[in-house]
Design a protein around this motif. Structure first.
Motif, PDB file in Angstrom:
ATOM      1  N   ILE A 160      10.010  40.011  -3.213  1.00 32.15           N
ATOM      2  CA  ILE A 160       9.881  39.559  -1.773  1.00 32.15           C
ATOM      3  C   ILE A 160       8.790  40.835  -1.722  1.00 32.15           C
ATOM      4  O   ILE A 160       9.107  42.050  -2.276  1.00 32.15           O
ATOM      5  N   GLU A 161       7.252  40.426  -0.726  1.00 35.11           N
ATOM      6  CA  GLU A 161       6.681  41.295  -0.871  1.00 35.11           C
ATOM      7  C   GLU A 161       5.639  41.382   0.443  1.00 35.11           C
ATOM      8  O   GLU A 161       5.867  40.078   0.965  1.00 35.11           O
ATOM      9  N   ARG A 162       6.491  41.702   1.151  1.00 32.40           N
ATOM     10  CA  ARG A 162       5.985  42.643   2.095  1.00 32.40           C
ATOM     11  C   ARG A 162       4.213  42.307   2.866  1.00 32.40           C
ATOM     12  O   ARG A 162       3.965  42.711   2.052  1.00 32.40           O
ATOM     13  N   GLY A 163       3.489  42.003   3.887  1.00 36.22           N
ATOM     14  CA  GLY A 163       2.896  41.529   4.111  1.00 36.22           C
ATOM     15  C   GLY A 163       1.881  40.364   3.490  1.00 36.22           C
ATOM     16  O   GLY A 163       0.345  39.524   4.148  1.00 36.22           O
ATOM     17  N   SER A 164       2.294  39.891   2.632  1.00 32.65           N
ATOM     18  CA  SER A 164       1.318  38.478   2.070  1.00 32.65           C
ATOM     19  C   SER A 164       2.407  37.243   2.289  1.00 32.65           C
ATOM     20  O   SER A 164       3.433  37.534   2.289  1.00 32.65           O
ATOM     21  N   LYS A 165       1.317  36.334   2.221  1.00 33.94           N
ATOM     22  CA  LYS A 165       1.505  35.084   3.217  1.00 33.94           C
ATOM     23  C   LYS A 165       1.588  34.009   1.812  1.00 33.94           C
ATOM     24  O   LYS A 165       1.003  34.363   0.570  1.00 33.94           O
ATOM     25  N   ARG A 166       2.468  33.089   1.507  1.00 33.48           N
ATOM     26  CA  ARG A 166       2.982  32.121   0.171  1.00 33.48           C
ATOM     27  C   ARG A 166       2.817  30.270   1.393  1.00 33.48           C
ATOM     28  O   ARG A 166       3.947  30.128   3.107  1.00 33.48           O
ATOM     29  N   HIS A 167       1.984  29.902   0.778  1.00 32.51           N
ATOM     30  CA  HIS A 167       2.376  28.156   1.015  1.00 32.51           C
ATOM     31  C   HIS A 167       2.846  27.634  -0.655  1.00 32.51           C
ATOM     32  O   HIS A 167       1.905  27.758  -1.803  1.00 32.51           O
ATOM     33  N   GLU A 170       3.609  29.687  -3.499  1.00 35.33           N
ATOM     34  CA  GLU A 170       1.929  30.656  -3.965  1.00 35.33           C
ATOM     35  C   GLU A 170       1.582  31.270  -3.052  1.00 35.33           C
ATOM     36  O   GLU A 170       1.162  31.215  -2.252  1.00 35.33           O
ATOM     37  N   LEU A 171       0.558  32.348  -3.411  1.00 35.74           N
ATOM     38  CA  LEU A 171       0.194  33.418  -2.891  1.00 35.74           C
ATOM     39  C   LEU A 171      -0.894  33.073  -1.796  1.00 35.74           C
ATOM     40  O   LEU A 171      -2.002  32.564  -3.066  1.00 35.74           O
ATOM     41  N   MET A 172      -1.215  33.215  -0.568  1.00 31.81           N
ATOM     42  CA  MET A 172      -2.477  32.543  -0.009  1.00 31.81           C
ATOM     43  C   MET A 172      -3.512  33.780  -0.482  1.00 31.81           C
ATOM     44  O   MET A 172      -3.549  34.469  -0.396  1.00 31.81           O
TER      45      MET A 172
END
Length: 172
Positions: A160-167, A170-172
């Motif tokens: 869990i990485e708070r504040g990061s978006k994934r698609h 994969e990290l965006m």
């Protein structure tokens, strides 16, 4: 809880017919009502009592403009006539959503469930994972016990990485 995939209902404009000074269910409406009733009989659905939540997702047959509320009356009356519930006055929460058209004739996905506690009473929630109603232990408890057990069995492959978006992982 009852999950159904029903045929796309006739519009309220096609469900009723005026004959003289009487208002009757049209031939198309009677055919739809019979189709829903036979589907409920094949699934051996037991009649639900008490307060109910009904969630509907509608997939129209084509891209023509349609009012989402025009299909409700035929669907709710047909499910009542088929024995899904005693009366549509039992429904205390009704949601409907229109999505992209389905190929061929269109359809409607319906979920009918009982409310375990009176509406508005503290502790009532709908599970965020399965949409089933359950009694919550507090504001942080938004997933029912069954889904919590399933979640605990899943591997924690993504940290869990708070504040990061994934698609797609994969990290965006």
């Amino acid at each position: 809880m009852i999950r159904l995939t029903l045929p796309y209902p006739p519009s309220v404009n096609h469900y009723w017919r005026h004959v003289g000074n009487r208002v009757l269910i049209s031939k198309e409406g009677r055919k739809y009502r019979a189709a829903v009733s036979s589907l409920l009989n094949r699934k051996n659905v037991e009649t639900l009592t008490g307060d109910l939540i009904v969630d509907i997702v509608v997939y129209p047959p084509d891209r023509r403009r349609r009012d989402v509320d025009n299909c409700l009356k035929a669907m709710l009356d047909s499910m009542q006539w088929g024995g899904a519930y005693e009366d549509d006055s039992q429904i205390v929460r009704l949601t409907i959503e229109k999505r992209e058209p389905a190929p061929k004739a269109g359809n409607a996905e319906v979920v009918i469930q009982r409310i375990p506690a009176p509406m508005g009473k503290a502790g009532f929630r709908s599970c965020l994972r399965c949409d089933e109603a359950f009694v919550s232990t507090g504001p942080g408890n938004r997933i029912c016990e069954n889904c919590t057990c399933i979640n605990d069995l899943l591997p924690s492959s993504l940290p869990i990485e708070r504040g990061s978006k994934r698609h797609n992982g994969e990290l965006m």
